[in-house]
Design an enzyme around this catalytic site. Structure first.
Site, PDB file in Angstrom:
ATOM      1  N   SER A 108      36.619  41.483  35.634  1.00 57.51           N
ATOM      2  CA  SER A 108      36.782  40.883  36.958  1.00 57.51           C
ATOM      3  C   SER A 108      37.527  39.565  36.795  1.00 57.51           C
ATOM      4  O   SER A 108      37.427  38.911  35.759  1.00 57.51           O
ATOM      5  CB  SER A 108      35.399  40.647  37.565  1.00 57.51           C
ATOM      6  OG  SER A 108      35.448  39.574  38.484  1.00 57.51           O
ATOM      7  N   GLU A 165      36.814  55.077  39.382  1.00 56.40           N
ATOM      8  CA  GLU A 165      36.945  54.787  40.813  1.00 56.40           C
ATOM      9  C   GLU A 165      38.304  55.237  41.346  1.00 56.40           C
ATOM     10  O   GLU A 165      38.414  55.780  42.447  1.00 56.40           O
ATOM     11  CB  GLU A 165      36.755  53.295  41.063  1.00 56.40           C
ATOM     12  CG  GLU A 165      35.327  52.822  40.839  1.00 56.40           C
ATOM     13  CD  GLU A 165      35.229  51.308  40.883  1.00 56.40           C
ATOM     14  OE1 GLU A 165      35.376  50.733  41.970  1.00 56.40           O
ATOM     15  OE2 GLU A 165      35.025  50.692  39.823  1.00 56.40           O
ATOM     16  N   HIS A 172      18.903  64.884  45.756  1.00 63.16           N
ATOM     17  CA  HIS A 172      18.878  63.762  46.714  1.00 63.16           C
ATOM     18  C   HIS A 172      18.979  62.419  45.986  1.00 63.16           C
ATOM     19  O   HIS A 172      18.490  61.409  46.472  1.00 63.16           O
ATOM     20  CB  HIS A 172      17.614  63.781  47.573  1.00 63.16           C
ATOM     21  CG  HIS A 172      17.291  65.120  48.160  1.00 63.16           C
ATOM     22  ND1 HIS A 172      17.740  65.516  49.398  1.00 63.16           N
ATOM     23  CD2 HIS A 172      16.589  66.176  47.653  1.00 63.16           C
ATOM     24  CE1 HIS A 172      17.314  66.744  49.642  1.00 63.16           C
ATOM     25  NE2 HIS A 172      16.629  67.178  48.597  1.00 63.16           N
ATOM     26  N   LYS A 177      31.410  40.993  34.247  1.00 59.10           N
ATOM     27  CA  LYS A 177      31.692  42.330  34.773  1.00 59.10           C
ATOM     28  C   LYS A 177      32.458  43.235  33.817  1.00 59.10           C
ATOM     29  O   LYS A 177      33.339  42.801  33.098  1.00 59.10           O
ATOM     30  CB  LYS A 177      32.506  42.225  36.084  1.00 59.10           C
ATOM     31  CG  LYS A 177      31.741  41.700  37.266  1.00 59.10           C
ATOM     32  CD  LYS A 177      30.596  42.583  37.728  1.00 59.10           C
ATOM     33  CE  LYS A 177      31.043  43.799  38.491  1.00 59.10           C
ATOM     34  NZ  LYS A 177      31.682  43.485  39.759  1.00 59.10           N
TER      35      LYS A 177
END
Ligand code: ARG
Length: 461
Positions: A276, A289, A155, A282
Site C-alpha cells: 500500500s 482482485e 453460507h 499491507k
C-alpha cells in the site's frame, strides 16, 4: 480511391472512413487472411477458374506479403478499410492483374467469416493449453495437501471438515469442464464458410470441399446464408471464456479471503502481492482482485456480442464487424489472467496449522456426532436434535463437543459411549468421508487419479 468507386460520384467523407474502418483491430488476423486467400487461390487454379500461373503468382505474392509483415518491412495502411482490402490492394501492387482476380467467387463476407474461425481455432488451442497448465498445478498441490484438514463452508459458515487437496480438486473439476467446453466449441465451429460468397454462393465452378480440406476444416458450412451470417462460434467461445473467468474469479475470491488475517489459510508470495502507498503493514492480493474484476470485461464482451446479433436480419450486416473487438478483448483478458493466476497459485504458501485450527472450532464435527448416534440405531432426525441440544449446551458452557465429559454426553442420550471421542475426532471425520467424491483420502486418491489420466491424455493430444 475506393475499390467500389465506380458506383459512386463522391469521395467517402473522412469521418465515415474512420468510423467504418476496422483495420486498427482486424489487422491482427493478417495470417488467417493470407492463409485463407492462399487456399482460395489454390482451389481457383485447380478448378481452372484462374490459370495455373495466375494462381501461382497470387500465392507467391501472398507469401511475400506475409513474410514482409512478419519481418516488419510492410506495415498496415491505416487508410485501408480493413485487413482484407489491405492485403488485396498490396497483392495487386505486387503482382498486377493476377491480384485483381483473387476475389473471384469470393466476398469479404465469407472471407471475414473464415478469418474469424481460423483465428478462433488458434485462440481456443492457446486457452486450452493454459487451462491444462493450471490443472497441472492443481494436480501437484492437491496431491501435496491431500491430508491437510481445513473447514469446508456453506453460507461462508464452517460446515464440515474437508482437506485442502479436496478443495483444490473441486476447482480441477471446473477447469476440466472448461477444457471440454472449449473443445466442443472448436469441434462445432470446424466448418468452412468460404464459398458462401456474399450470401448466395456463386455461379463459378468452385470446390468448397477442397478449400475446407486445405484449411483443415472437417467440411464446408451447409448453407451460404448461414455461412456468412452466423457468429455462433464467437458467442460460444465468449461464453466458454466467461465460464473460465467465472471459475477463476471464484477461486480468486477464496484466495482473497484466505489471505486475510481473519482466515490466514495462505500467504501469497511477495512477487505476487502488492503493498500500500500509505499503510506499511499491507500485503494486498491485487492479482486475485484483478482477475475477479476482469471477469466483468469478459462477461461484457459476451453480452455485447449477443446484443449485436439479436436483431440482425440475414445475412451479413456491418454490425457484425463488432464481433472481433469482443473476441480479441476476451481472449487477451482470459489469457492474461491465466498467465498470472497459475504462478500466483504455484508460489502461494499454504498454512496447514491455521487451516486445522479453524477446523477445530465451529462445531464442524456436529454432523459426525449425529451420524454416530444414527449408526447406533437412533433415527437421524432424533440424533440431529440431540446433537443440536449438545451444541447449545457447549455454547452455554463455552466448550466444544470433544471437550464434553461422557457424563455430559449421557445427559442427552444414554447411547453415547467412550467411542464417541474417536467418532468426532477431526481426523476421523475427514478420513471417514470416503463416499465417492468425498474428502476422505481414498476418495481423493480416486479424484487425483482421474485428473492424472486427464492430464496424460491432454499431453498426448
Ligand atoms: N471489416 C468487415 C467485418 O469485419 C469485413 C466484411 C465487410 N463486408 C461488407 N459487406 N462490407 O465485418
Amino acid at each position: 480511391m475506393k475499390l467500389w468507386a465506380g458506383r459512386f460520384s463522391k469521395e467517402t467523407d473522412s469521418r465515415v472512413n474512420d468510423f467504418n474502418s476496422s483495420i486498427s483491430f482486424d489487422a491482427r488476423m493478417y495470417r488467417e487472411d493470407i492463409r485463407g486467400s492462399i487456399a482460395h487461390a489454390t482451389m481457383l487454379g485447380e478448378q481452372g477458374i484462374l490459370t495455373t500461373e495466375e494462381s501461382a503468382q497470387i500465392r507467391e505474392g501472398l507469401k511475400g506479403i506475409l513474410a514482409d509483415i512478419e519481418s516488419g518491412t510492410l506495415s498496415f495502411d491505416p487508410e485501408a478499410e480493413d485487413i482484407h482490402m489491405f492485403i488485396e490492394a498490396e497483392l495487386t501492387k505486387r503482382v498486377g492483374d493476377a491480384g485483381k482476380r483473387l476475389h473471384t467467387a469470393r466476398s469479404r463476407n465469407d472471407q471475414v467469416a473464415l478469418d474469424v474461425r481460423l483465428y478462433l481455432r488458434e485462440a481456443i488451442a492457446e486457452v486450452r493449453s493454459q487451462v491444462v497448465s493450471l490443472l497441472q498445478e492443481l494436480y501437484k498441490q492437491a496431491g501435496k495437501y491431500k491430508t491437510t484438514i481445513m473447514p469446508g463452508y456453506t453460507h461462508l459458515q464452517r460446515a464440515q471438515p474437508i482437506t485442502f487437496g479436496h478443495h483444490l480438486l473441486a476447482y480441477a473439476q471446473m477447469f476440466m469442464r472448461d477444457d471440454s467446453r472449449l473443445h466442443d466449441c472448436a469441434v462445432r465451429m470446424n466448418e468452412c464458410p468460404l464459398g458462401s460468397g456474399a450470401l448466395a454462393g456463386t455461379t463459378h465452378p468452385i470446390n468448397r470441399a477442397r478449400t475446407a480440406e486445405l484449411l483443415g476444416f472437417s467440411a464446408p458450412t451447409a448453407n451460404s446464408l448461414d455461412g456468412v451470417a452466423d457468429r455462433d462460434a464467437c458467442i460460444e467461445f465468449l461464453s466458454a471464456l466467461s465460464m473460465v473467468m467465472m471459475h477463476l474469479s471464484r477461486f480468486s475470491e477464496e484466495i482473497i479471503l484466505w489471505c486475510s488475517s481473519e482466515f490466514k489459510f495462505v500467504e501469497l508470495d511477495d512477487a505476487y502481492a502488492t503493498g500500500s502507498s500509505i499503510m506499511p503493514q499491507k500485503k494486498n492480493p491485487d492479482v486475485a482482485e484483478l482477475v475477479r474484476g476482469k471477469t466483468g470485461r469478459v462477461y461484457g464482451d459476451l453480452m455485447g456480442l449477443l446484443t449485436v446479433m439479436k436483431g440482425l436480419p440475414l445475412a451479413y450486416n456491418k454490425d457484425m464487424q463488432e464481433d472481433k473487438e469482443a473476441v480479441f478483448d476476451a481472449v487477451d483478458t482470459a489469457k492474461l489472467c491465466l498467465t498470472t493466476f497459475a504462478p500466483m497459485l504455484a508460489t502461494m504458501r499454504v498454512l496447514p496449522d491455521h487451516m486445522r485450527k479453524a477446523a477445530s472450532s465451529g462445531f464442524i464435527n456436529a454432523t459426525d456426532c449425529a451420524d454416530y448416534l444414527a449408526k447406533k440405531g437412533i433415527p437421524f432426525r432424533d440424533a440431529y436434535k440431540i446433537t443440536g441440544q449438545l451444541v447449545a449446551h457447549c455454547l452455554a458452557e463455552n466448550k466444544t463437543l470433544e471437550t464434553l465429559s461422557l457424563a455430559e454426553f449421557k445427559q442427552y442420550s444414554p447411547i453415547f459411549e467412550e467411542d464417541v471421542y474417536h467418532a468426532i475426532a477431526l481426523d476421523t471425520c475427514v478420513n471417514g468421508r470416503v463416499s465417492a467424491g468425498g474428502p476422505g483420502l481414498s476418495s481423493v486418491e480416486v479424484q487425483l487419479q482421474a485428473l492424472h489420466t486427464f492430464l496424460k491424455e491432454r499431453s498426448q493430444s
